[in-house]
Design a protein around this motif. Sequence first.
Motif, PDB file in Angstrom:
ATOM      1  N   PHE A 163       0.761  -1.161  -0.122  1.00 12.66           N
ATOM      2  CA  PHE A 163       0.067   0.486  -0.221  1.00 12.66           C
ATOM      3  C   PHE A 163       0.762   1.226   0.334  1.00 12.66           C
ATOM      4  N   ARG A 164       2.078   0.789   0.794  1.00 13.67           N
ATOM      5  CA  ARG A 164       2.954   2.435   0.912  1.00 13.67           C
ATOM      6  C   ARG A 164       3.237   2.857  -0.041  1.00 13.67           C
ATOM      7  N   ILE A 165       3.439   1.597  -1.597  1.00 14.13           N
ATOM      8  CA  ILE A 165       4.229   1.974  -2.575  1.00 14.13           C
ATOM      9  C   ILE A 165       3.550   2.228  -3.993  1.00 14.13           C
ATOM     10  N   VAL A 166       1.975   2.351  -3.325  1.00 13.61           N
ATOM     11  CA  VAL A 166       0.566   2.538  -4.835  1.00 13.61           C
ATOM     12  C   VAL A 166       1.030   3.649  -4.827  1.00 13.61           C
ATOM     13  N   CYS A 167      -0.037   4.172  -3.149  1.00 13.12           N
ATOM     14  CA  CYS A 167       0.389   5.374  -2.458  1.00 13.12           C
ATOM     15  C   CYS A 167       1.206   6.563  -2.914  1.00 13.12           C
ATOM     16  N   LEU A 197      -4.618   5.033  -5.574  1.00 16.71           N
ATOM     17  CA  LEU A 197      -5.971   5.482  -4.237  1.00 16.71           C
ATOM     18  C   LEU A 197      -6.983   4.896  -4.490  1.00 16.71           C
ATOM     19  N   THR A 198      -7.087   4.204  -5.341  1.00 16.21           N
ATOM     20  CA  THR A 198      -8.425   3.154  -5.496  1.00 16.21           C
ATOM     21  C   THR A 198      -7.051   1.826  -6.387  1.00 16.21           C
ATOM     22  N   HIS A 230      -6.185   2.298   6.261  1.00 15.56           N
ATOM     23  CA  HIS A 230      -5.489   2.976   7.254  1.00 15.56           C
ATOM     24  C   HIS A 230      -4.115   3.271   6.206  1.00 15.56           C
ATOM     25  N   ALA A 231      -3.697   2.652   5.558  1.00 13.50           N
ATOM     26  CA  ALA A 231      -3.666   3.521   4.185  1.00 13.50           C
ATOM     27  C   ALA A 231      -3.844   4.257   3.002  1.00 13.50           C
ATOM     28  N   GLY A 232      -4.431   5.080   3.377  1.00 15.59           N
ATOM     29  CA  GLY A 232      -5.939   5.752   2.474  1.00 15.59           C
ATOM     30  C   GLY A 232      -6.554   5.658   1.079  1.00 15.59           C
ATOM     31  N   SER A 259       9.077  -8.198  -6.171  1.00 12.95           N
ATOM     32  CA  SER A 259       8.983  -9.617  -4.749  1.00 12.95           C
ATOM     33  C   SER A 259       9.720  -8.821  -4.327  1.00 12.95           C
ATOM     34  N   ASP A 260      11.114  -8.653  -4.214  1.00 13.74           N
ATOM     35  CA  ASP A 260      11.504  -7.504  -3.442  1.00 13.74           C
ATOM     36  C   ASP A 260      11.776  -5.907  -2.800  1.00 13.74           C
ATOM     37  N   LEU A 261      10.416  -5.562  -3.311  1.00 12.76           N
ATOM     38  CA  LEU A 261       9.650  -4.487  -2.725  1.00 12.76           C
ATOM     39  C   LEU A 261      10.343  -3.112  -3.678  1.00 12.76           C
ATOM     40  N   SER A 262      11.349  -3.934  -4.810  1.00 11.73           N
ATOM     41  CA  SER A 262      11.777  -2.557  -5.993  1.00 11.73           C
ATOM     42  C   SER A 262      10.102  -3.308  -6.330  1.00 11.73           C
ATOM     43  N   VAL A 263      10.160  -1.550  -7.430  1.00 14.13           N
ATOM     44  CA  VAL A 263       9.840  -1.058  -8.455  1.00 14.13           C
ATOM     45  C   VAL A 263      10.161  -1.910 -10.154  1.00 14.13           C
ATOM     46  N   ASP A 264       9.073  -1.774 -11.422  1.00 13.71           N
ATOM     47  CA  ASP A 264       9.411  -1.536 -12.615  1.00 13.71           C
ATOM     48  C   ASP A 264      10.266   0.041 -12.211  1.00 13.71           C
ATOM     49  N   PRO A 265      10.935   0.245 -13.093  1.00 15.31           N
ATOM     50  CA  PRO A 265      11.158   1.305 -13.240  1.00 15.31           C
ATOM     51  C   PRO A 265      10.433   1.886 -14.727  1.00 15.31           C
TER      52      PRO A 265
END
Length: 267
Positions: A5-9, A14-15, A35-37, A246-252
């Motif tokens: 949720f933190r990463i998507v925010c 937000l949906t 909680h994540a908004g 899976s390691d919480l990095s993101v696709d650039p």
Amino acid sequence: MADHFRIVCEHGLLTIRDGLVPGHHALERLVAARHAGVQAIWDLSHYHRNQDPVRCARIASEAALSANGDEKLWLCPVNEPSLYPMITGMPRHDAIEMAVLMARVARDHHPDVGILTNDPITGVGERQFEATDAIVSAVDVDVVGVNYYPHTARTSLVKVLLATWRRYRKPIMVSETSWHDGHPVHHSRYPGFNKGGWLRHVLEQVDVAAFHGAIIAGVCWYPIVDCPPWHRPFSADRWSHGLIRSDLSVDPDLSVELASLRVRAAA
């Protein structure tokens, strides 16, 4: 879920679409989203036989009231009912009836339930719309979802969106789309694309459909997290189709495209 949720925010998303299927703790998931908004559209059955659809819909509705009061609860009762015969062995008409039943039960137990249908609508032939026709005719649907992927597309997304809009005259959502870096058909049909390029292409198609009068409720990149292959759910391998690895990095490429959308929206 908190990290996801933190990463998507952070990317302005937000949906989300997520699940309250049996086996998930409905209240915990609803509270985590709050909680994540983020606002969630919750699937109640995602490629499985729901053994007690009435109980599932009631639990989801009551948990939503407990977590969020009478705030609108968005549900997608059954994900892709057209594919249930192939994936679960469940006849399509049973999957459709399950979707209708859960929508009705949810509305019996919650004062404000929004219903999203979603099915693979990748062309404009009559067969593409059969499951959605059946659900829309049986229950008041708020948004009609179109699942559209590069490897299954039969015609342009513009044509699909306009045909769907003209058929139902309800807001349309691209309820699933994504780009899988390891899918050979994606690269053969759209050479030179990546996740960012595919998102840009989809949004351009959405803009054209909106210009011609379609009301588009949104676009969902699905899944947002790289996940195991459907047929090997416990595999350590991950399909590369999400934003979050899976390691919480993101696709650039996708991350950069989402950032550019935020900049354009703020301008």
